[in-house]
Design a protein around this motif. Structure first.
Motif: not given
Lengths: 115, 113
Positions: A33, A35, A45, A48, A98-101, A103-104, A106, B36, B44, B46, B49, B95, B98-99, B101
Motif C-alpha cells: 500500500y 499512502y 490512501f 494498493y 489484501a484480502y485477508s485483513n 495487519p499492515q 509501515f 494507529y 506508524l 498498529l 484493532k 474488503q 483491498g483492506y 486504511l
C-alpha cells in the motif's frame, strides 16, 4: 527480521522534475500500500497492490502519479512534473494479503520537498 | 464513501490522567477498525484493532470497543504516561478496497509530568 524499507528517506527537488520513490516490503507480503501524509490532508490512501496487480488506482491524486510493482516485491511510486502541493511524506505499508485483513506494517516514509 | 472522524487535538493531560479520544465512522459495509500511533520521529505502528461489532481491542493499557449501534471506536486509557505522548490515528478498512486504511485526521496527545 527486516521491516518495510523505503528510499530515499528524504528527497528535495525542483518543481517540474520527476521523482521516483521506492518501497521494499517485508519478504512474503503479497499486499503493498502507498499512502501520503501531509499537513493539510492528513493520511491519504493512494494505491494498493495485490501481487503485481493494482485493482484500484482511484486514490492517485492526478495522472502525474503512477506506481508499479514487479516480481511481487519492490514497488516504485513515480511523480512526474512535480508541483509544490506534492510535498508530503510518502508512506508504504505491506501485509500478508489484501484480502485477508492482516495487519499492515509501515515503513519510515520518504519526505518529499518540492522547491 | 467510507470516512472516519476523530476529535481534534491537541489534547494535553497530566500524567496518570484518564484518556479518551473519540472516533466515529461511516461505512457501507462491515469494516474493521484500528488505532494507529505515531511517536515523535517514528513511523506508524498498529496499536490495536477490532474486526467485528462488540469486539474490544487492547494493547499497552489502551482499549477500544467496536460499537456498531453508535458507529464508534473510542480509544481509552486509565492512566496515561509521558511516554504515551504521540499522534493517534483512528482508521477503518474493508474488503472492498483491498483492506486499504481510511484514516482520521489524527489527534495529538501531550502528557506532562
Amino acid at each position: 527480521g527486516a521491516g518495510v524499507s523505503q528510499s530515499p528517506s528524504n528527497k528535495v527537488t525542483e518543481k517540474g522534475k520527476d521523482v521516483e520513490l521506492r518501497c521494499d516490503p517485508i519478504s512474503g507480503h503479497t499486499a503493498l500500500y502507498w499512502y501520503r501524509q501531509s499537513l493539510g490532508q492528513g493520511l491519504e490512501f493512494l494505491i494498493y497492490f495485490q501481487g503485481n496487480s493494482a485493482p484500484d488506482k482511484s486514490g492517485l491524486p492526478s495522472d502525474r502519479f503512477s506506481a508499479e510493482r514487479t516480481g511481487g516485491s519492490v514497488s516504485t511510486l513515480t511523480i512526474q512534473r512535480t508541483q509544490q502541493e506534492d510535498s508530503a511524506v510518502y508512506l508504504c505499508a505491506s501485509s500478508l494479503g489484501a484480502y485477508s485483513n492482516q495487519p499492515q506494517h509501515f515503513g519510515d516514509g520518504t519526505r518529499l520537498s518540492i522547491l | 464513501g467510507d470516512s472516519v472522524t476523530q476529535m481534534e487535538g491537541p489534547v494535553t493531560l497530566s500524567e496518570e490522567a484518564f484518556l479518551t479520544i473519540n472516533c466515529t465512522y461511516t461505512a457501507t459495509g462491515y469494516p474493521s477498525l484500528f488505532w494507529y500511533v505515531q511517536y515523535p520521529g517514528e513511523g506508524l505502528q498498529l496499536l490495536l484493532k477490532a474486526t467485528k461489532a462488540d469486539d474490544k481491542g487492547s494493547n499497552k493499557g489502551f482499549e477500544a470497543t467496536y460499537r456498531k449501534e453508535t458507529t464508534s471506536f473510542h480509544l481509552e486509557k486509565g492512566s496515561v504516561q509521558v511516554s504515551d505522548s504521540a499522534v493517534y490515528f483512528c482508521a477503518l478498512s474493508d474488503q472492498n478496497s483491498g483492506y486499504a486504511l481510511n484514516f482520521g485526521k489524527g489527534t495529538s496527545l501531550l502528557v506532562t509530568p
